[in-house]
Design an enzyme around this catalytic site. Structure first.
Site, mmCIF file in Angstrom:
data_model
loop_
_atom_site.group_PDB
_atom_site.id
_atom_site.type_symbol
_atom_site.label_atom_id
_atom_site.label_comp_id
_atom_site.label_asym_id
_atom_site.label_seq_id
_atom_site.Cartn_x
_atom_site.Cartn_y
_atom_site.Cartn_z
ATOM 1 N N GLU A 91 0.818 -1.159 0.005
ATOM 2 C CA GLU A 91 0.150 -0.042 -0.163
ATOM 3 C C GLU A 91 0.786 1.352 -0.043
ATOM 4 O OE1 GLU A 91 -3.874 1.781 2.533
ATOM 5 O OE2 GLU A 91 -2.520 0.404 3.453
ATOM 6 N N LYS A 93 -9.365 2.791 -3.168
ATOM 7 C CA LYS A 93 -9.860 2.319 -1.608
ATOM 8 C C LYS A 93 -11.335 2.540 -1.433
ATOM 9 C CE LYS A 93 -7.823 1.823 2.791
ATOM 10 N NZ LYS A 93 -6.676 2.076 3.495
ATOM 11 N N CYS A 141 -5.901 -2.729 2.085
ATOM 12 C CA CYS A 141 -5.853 -2.513 3.435
ATOM 13 C C CYS A 141 -7.205 -2.721 4.266
ATOM 14 C CB CYS A 141 -5.093 -1.410 3.848
ATOM 15 S SG CYS A 141 -4.483 -1.317 5.513
#
Length: 290
Positions: A52, A125, A163
């Site tokens: 990430e 994300k 994540c």
């Protein structure tokens, strides 16, 4: 058999000084990754995922807008550089970076580059945490607006889940419904917060959806925030929940695993979760309930 070789790179920050120029840190992180990308090419890795925001520290314990200077467009200079490496090694590369859409609009994103160097698209994300201590991502990232796309690469159809996304089964299911055979989950997470979940959530997604997952996490500690140790432990897991390869907790390394994609068909013929879904009963899933 449809066998493919996947790779994950877990990496510590070589300039552990938040007072260093932002662009200097970004360039140092990129340069540190290059030998590992070359190693992946030599080992025959066909699908490689970086961690990430791979070319920066995990700056979200900060409230300093200077870190927005790392952000760049997708495609942009970093992605174009990775396109050349992908073409050189005939390797699919998933490249998570801080994306600048326009002035003041930033996303936590990942570009997907095919084995011929072509840019296939990106994932942004969707789930943005504000978790104490140290994960104040709402300061820096706007929630994604591209849904849960999948990308048909030369070797497999892949999806990306970044994540904190991994704590939400809804998107993981949608990636499967959109045809993902491998879902990559680049992360930045520390001991004491999430380590007890690290080997639970993603294998559960793999089993519930009948696909492979490649999960990466950075290593080391990062000053001056020192929110904890990024514990690495990057791994691949198959649709039965078996771990295929796993990295250490504290070393920069390339984690490599072979995946037999034919297993997806075998598993789904036994566990008919897609056949037995009842979407007509799930209306409350898309309502704002308490």
């Amino acid at each position: 058999m449809r066998k493919v070789v996947g790779g994950l790179i877990q990496m510590s920050n070589p300039i552990n000084d938040a007072n260093a120029p932002v662009n200097q840190i970004a360039e140092a992180m990129l340069e540190k990754h290059l030998p590992y990308i070359e190693e992946a090419g030599k080992k025959g890795v066909q699908l490689l995922c970086l961690q990430e925001v791979f070319n920066g520290p995990y700056f979200c314990p900060s409230q300093d807008a200077k870190w927005c200077d790392i952000a760049e467009s997708i495609p942009g200079p970093t992605i174009e550089r990775m396109q050349k490496l992908a073409k050189k090694h005939q390797m699919v590369i998933i490249v998570p970076i801080y994306e600048r859409e326009m002035a003041g609009v930033y996303y936590n994103s990942a570009a997907v580059i095919d084995a011929d160097g072509s840019y296939l698209g990106k994932y942004r994300k969707n789930h943005i945490p504000d978790v104490n201590p140290g994960f104040y991502e709402k300061m820096f990232f706007k929630p994604g607006n591209l849904g849960y796309p999948t990308f048909q690469t030369k070797y497999a159809k892949v999806g990306v889940y970044i994540c904190y996304d991994r704590h939400f089964p809804e998107g993981a299911r949608l990636l499967g419904l959109h045809g993902a055979e491998i879902v990559f989950n680049p992360s930045a997470t520390v001991k004491g917060l999430s380590q007890y979940l690290w080997k639970l959530a993603q294998p559960a997604h793999a089993v519930a959806n009948g696909y492979f997952m490649g999960c990466s996490n950075r290593v080391g500690t990062e000053a001056p925030w020192n929110i904890g140790q990024f514990y690495g432990s990057s791994y691949f897991v198959d649709p039965r929940g078996n771990f295929l390869a796993q990295g250490s907790e504290d070393k920069d390394e390339l984690v490599v695993a072979e995946m037999n994609l034919d297993m997806i068909e075998d598993v789904r013929r036994t566990w008919q979760f897609y056949r037995d879904r009842r979407p007509e009963t799930y209306d409350d899933m898309v309502r704002q309930l308490p």
